[in-house]
Write an enzyme that holds these catalytic residues in place. Structure first.
Site, PDB file in Angstrom:
ATOM      1  N   LYS A 288      55.704  37.298  29.811  1.00 34.71           N
ATOM      2  CA  LYS A 288      55.571  36.896  31.217  1.00 34.71           C
ATOM      3  C   LYS A 288      56.541  35.738  31.464  1.00 34.71           C
ATOM      4  O   LYS A 288      56.630  34.820  30.651  1.00 34.71           O
ATOM      5  CB  LYS A 288      54.120  36.485  31.499  1.00 34.71           C
ATOM      6  N   GLU A 377      34.623  41.645  38.138  1.00 28.96           N
ATOM      7  CA  GLU A 377      33.729  41.029  39.113  1.00 28.96           C
ATOM      8  C   GLU A 377      32.320  41.602  39.015  1.00 28.96           C
ATOM      9  O   GLU A 377      31.339  40.859  39.117  1.00 28.96           O
ATOM     10  CB  GLU A 377      34.278  41.210  40.531  1.00 28.96           C
ATOM     11  N   ARG A 405      34.228  43.898  45.344  1.00 25.55           N
ATOM     12  CA  ARG A 405      34.061  44.776  44.183  1.00 25.55           C
ATOM     13  C   ARG A 405      32.622  44.818  43.670  1.00 25.55           C
ATOM     14  O   ARG A 405      32.228  45.770  43.026  1.00 25.55           O
ATOM     15  CB  ARG A 405      34.911  44.242  43.023  1.00 25.55           C
TER      16      ARG A 405
HETATM   17  C1  LIG Z   1      40.009  42.558  41.503  1.00 23.01           C
HETATM   18  C2  LIG Z   1      40.953  41.404  41.278  1.00 23.01           C
HETATM   19  N1  LIG Z   1      40.508  40.298  40.642  1.00 23.01           N
HETATM   20  C3  LIG Z   1      41.346  39.266  40.433  1.00 23.01           C
HETATM   21  C4  LIG Z   1      42.641  39.314  40.862  1.00 23.01           C
HETATM   22  C5  LIG Z   1      43.557  38.102  40.716  1.00 23.01           C
HETATM   23  N2  LIG Z   1      44.683  38.402  39.843  1.00 23.01           N
HETATM   24  C6  LIG Z   1      45.913  38.686  40.308  1.00 23.01           C
HETATM   25  S1  LIG Z   1      47.015  38.960  39.119  1.00 23.01           S
HETATM   26  C7  LIG Z   1      45.879  38.672  37.930  1.00 23.01           C
HETATM   27  C8  LIG Z   1      46.278  38.763  36.495  1.00 23.01           C
HETATM   28  C9  LIG Z   1      46.687  40.129  36.136  1.00 23.01           C
HETATM   29  O1  LIG Z   1      47.049  40.150  34.791  1.00 23.01           O
HETATM   30  P1  LIG Z   1      47.884  41.358  34.241  1.00 23.01           P
HETATM   31  O2  LIG Z   1      47.345  42.633  34.790  1.00 23.01           O
HETATM   32  O3  LIG Z   1      47.926  41.251  32.774  1.00 23.01           O
HETATM   33  O4  LIG Z   1      49.309  41.154  34.857  1.00 23.01           O
HETATM   34  P2  LIG Z   1      50.368  39.999  34.548  1.00 23.01           P
HETATM   35  O5  LIG Z   1      50.198  38.986  35.633  1.00 23.01           O
HETATM   36  O6  LIG Z   1      50.073  39.436  33.198  1.00 23.01           O
HETATM   37  O7  LIG Z   1      51.675  40.666  34.606  1.00 23.01           O
HETATM   38  C10 LIG Z   1      44.644  38.357  38.472  1.00 23.01           C
HETATM   39  C11 LIG Z   1      43.434  37.996  37.714  1.00 23.01           C
HETATM   40  C12 LIG Z   1      43.059  40.486  41.522  1.00 23.01           C
HETATM   41  N3  LIG Z   1      44.311  40.623  41.997  1.00 23.01           N
HETATM   42  N4  LIG Z   1      42.208  41.503  41.697  1.00 23.01           N
END
Ligand SMILES: Cc1ncc(C[n+]2csc(CCOP(=O)(O)OP(=O)(O)O)c2C)c(N)n1
Length: 642
Positions: A288, A377, A405
């Site tokens: 990342k 969630e 959710r």
């Molecule tokens: C249902 C939901 N919960 C929380 C989030 C907040 N959120 C946005 S990006 C993220 C992290 C995602 O991690 P990953 O899928 O590994 O992608 P990366 O950012 O590491 O590329 C979170 C928790 C969201 N978008 N949707």
């Protein structure tokens, strides 16, 4: 501000242009794409690290696939900046997340390359599977369907529901697991440990090499080549995979782990995998923030850093000349620690938002009593319910829009059983640049219809603390506290706790002709409006309801007895909102007043800065002033006349 793209990237408007280049150019194109993202995001803001991490994957996907005929589905979509730039939006990218500009997430209405609207996580596998089954039914067997999902998003139940179904549909789905060990904060849970273990395991690395060797040769072997791959896989599968690989056990063919920054090899692999029918998973290892040293080092901070100097990496923050009010989320975080120090039953829960909710303050101070449960969630709510059955007082902090959710869990697991769970809904109301997927528009409407729930919203920091204090008392029952993104209004916010009466609002000021009824932070807009109106000879009364449920009936009786005009103001959807609750009260109690409701209208509101959106929806200070002037009578006092 328009930024100049590099020499190769500036000639790529669509994937067809990308395909004109030879494989050997892909490295330079990736570099130019990465630089373009850095250049624009540094002056424009937005998500950062995630898009940098998938630059090579994005280039490889659009090079190898035939988009938009082939369906490419991004999970969450915060990593899709490169995709936007390569699919017709390079010259619009400087409007990303800006009011009236392009969205920060893929959006079906924005481009035919955006196959599925996102913002919330873990939808990609189900959506891609739906597309794949549709293609199968339509006889379009040559179409590819690719879901790109991060290891964080993979922790959600929904992702597993998709995998579980895809494993028995023999449709053409490729899941690309973008594994960077990060969610916004470091990823958590047993799945993360499993992914790390298969990444470093010797047998898997050997398997990976065998498979990539075969795959590299595959395209040269012609159309029947996948038979050969099958043969080799079969021999390894029996001994190694089926018992020990989670994805293989779910009937996916697992490939990897591969280096997600080797663009040429990725492009070849994706092409080769397109020749293999059925459900497949390609495990890519990425970093990342790749290519921007500070972002690689502090990945949480650089998830969405705001504006920064792209040379020094200094994040730009305006330095105020006087003390500023804190963010509501920080008041929550610090108050959690204070309350938990005094009450050992209190525990904190967040689904993957430790820094976003500021629960990380408690996680640091009391690591055993604060839990990041991953992007989950539903689980967060039911886990809290379980804790509450044993006499603990869980504070479960979930962004208002993500709480959508877990609706059934709130009703079925918490409210029906009257369990003492405190839901702190951060980002309630219009959330700003993240747009329609992230606005917390509906929580008042969807919470206030649930029996047993107390639903409240603080007008300022002190009120938030007092509501939290009130909620943790013995046998209070399920308690919702909603508050917005951003700062409060009290630089001096750390006041002693005071228990509040459940369902009791307060009068901010008496007045004439018209009463303003507000809930939560928007009460401050009304205070400002009143100051302006008073100076012009208008004197509305102002009441802060504080509770949506139960409503303060004594307060409402006073309002409807004294005023023939009532204006309700809320940072939530008008259908089903506080204004609607006030109308219900009026009808049920045979009052007859003119009620004007200000709030979020019955439409999805796009992205922009919060003040722009409040103005668009018509409930900022100016809109309140206007609404009051429409119904109030101007008084010319001696003071004014003089
Ligand atoms: C249902 C939901 N919960 C929380 C989030 C907040 N959120 C946005 S990006 C993220 C992290 C995602 O991690 P990953 O899928 O590994 O992608 P990366 O950012 O590491 O590329 C979170 C928790 C969201 N978008 N949707």
């Amino acid at each position: 501000m328009q930024v100049k793209a590099g020499p190769l990237l500036s000639k790529i408007n669509y994937p067809a242009d990308l395909k004109q280049y030879s494989e050997s150019d892909l490295v330079q194109i990736s570099q130019e794409l990465r630089q373009y993202i850095i250049d624009v995001v540094s002056v424009n803001g937005g998500h950062f690290g995630a898009s940098l991490g998938v630059v090579e994957l994005t280039v490889a996907l659009h090079y190898a696939l035939n988009t938009p005929y082939d369906k490419l589905v991004w999970d969450v979509g915060h990593q899709a900046y490169g995709h936007k730039i390569l699919t017709g939006r390079r010259d619009l990218f400087h409007t990303n997340r800006v009011y009236g500009g392009i969205s920060g997430f893929p959006k079906i209405s924005e481009s035919e390359y955006d196959t599925f609207g996102v913002g919330h996580s873990s939808t990609s596998i189900s959506a891609a599977l739906g597309m794949a089954v549709a293609s199968q039914l339509k006889g379009e067997t040559d179409r590819q369907h690719v879901a790109v999902i991060g290891d964080g998003a993979m922790t959600a139940g929904l992702a597993f529901e998709g995998l579980n179904h895809a494993g028995i549909e023999n449709s053409n789905v490729l899941v690309i697991l973008n594994d960077n060990c990060m969610s916004i904060d470091p990823n958590v849970g047993a799945l993360k440990e499993y992914l790390t273990s298969i990444t470093i395991s010797k047998s898997y690395n050997r398997f990976r090499d065998d498979i990539s060797h075969v795959l590299t040769g595959l395209s040269k072997l012609g159309p029947n080549a996948h038979k050969y791959v099958k043969k080799i896989e079969k021999s390894i599968k029996g001994t190694l995979l089926k018992q020990s690989n989670l994805f293989e056990a779910l009937n996916f063919r697992y490939f990897g782990p591969v280096d997600g920054h080797d663009v040429t090899r990725l492009a070849q692999t994706i092409k080769d995998l397109s020749a293999i029918p059925g459900p497949k998973l390609l495990h890519c290892i990425t970093v990342k923030g790749k290519g921007f040293a500070l972002a690689e080092k502090d990945q949480t901070k650089w998830h969405a850093p705001g504006l920064f100097d792209k040379i020094t990496g200094e994040i730009k923050k305006s330095i105020p000349d006087k003390p500023q009010p804190p963010k509501y989320q920080d008041v929550f975080g610090h108050t959690m620690v204070e309350l938990a120090e005094a009450n050992d039953k209190i525990v904190g829960i967040t689904p993957a938002m430790p820094s976003g909710s500021s629960l990380n303050i408690m996680m640091k101070a009391m690591p055993k009593r604060a839990f990041d449960v991953g992007i989950a969630e539903q689980h967060a709510v039911t886990f809290s319910a379980g804790l509450a059955t044993q006499g603990l007082v869980p504070f479960c902090n979930i962004y208002s829009s993500f709480m959508q959710r877990a609706y059934d869990q709130v009703i079925h697991d918490v409210a029906i059983q009257k369990l003492n769970v405190v839901f702190c809904l951060d980002r309630a109301g219009l959330a700003g640049a993240d747009g329609a997927t992230h606005h917390g528009a509906y929580d008042i409407a969807y919470m206030r219809c649930i029996p047993n729930l107390i639903v409240s919203s603080p007008m300022n920091e002190e009120e938030l603390r007092n509501l939290m204090f009130t909620a943790q008392q013995e046998n209070i029952g399920p308690f919702v506290i909603r508050y917005p993104r951003g700062n409060g209004v009290m630089p001096d916010w750390k006041r002693p706790f005071k228990a509040l009466e459940i369902g009791e609002g307060r009068k901010i000021c008496d007045g004439e002709d018209v009463a303003l009824l507000t809930i939560g932070h928007v009460g401050n807009f009304a205070v400002e409006a009143c100051t302006e109106l008073n100076s012009e000879g208008f004197y509305p009364a102002h009441y802060d309801l504080r509770f949506v449920k139960p409503l303060d009936e004594a307060l409402l009786n006073e309002v409807f007895s004294k005023y023939k005009n009532v204006i309700t103001v809320e940072d939530g959807s008008l259908p089903g909102g506080v204004g609607a609750a006030v109308l219900e009260f009026m009808a049920d109690n045979n009052y007859n007043a003119q009620v004007v409701r200000l709030g979020i209208p019955d439409k999805f509101v796009d992205h922009g800065e919060q003040p722009e959106l409040w103005a668009e929806c018509g409930y900022d200070k100016d809109a309140i002033v206007k609404a009051v002037k429409n119904v109030a009578v101007k008084r010319v006092t001696d003071k004014m006349a003089g």
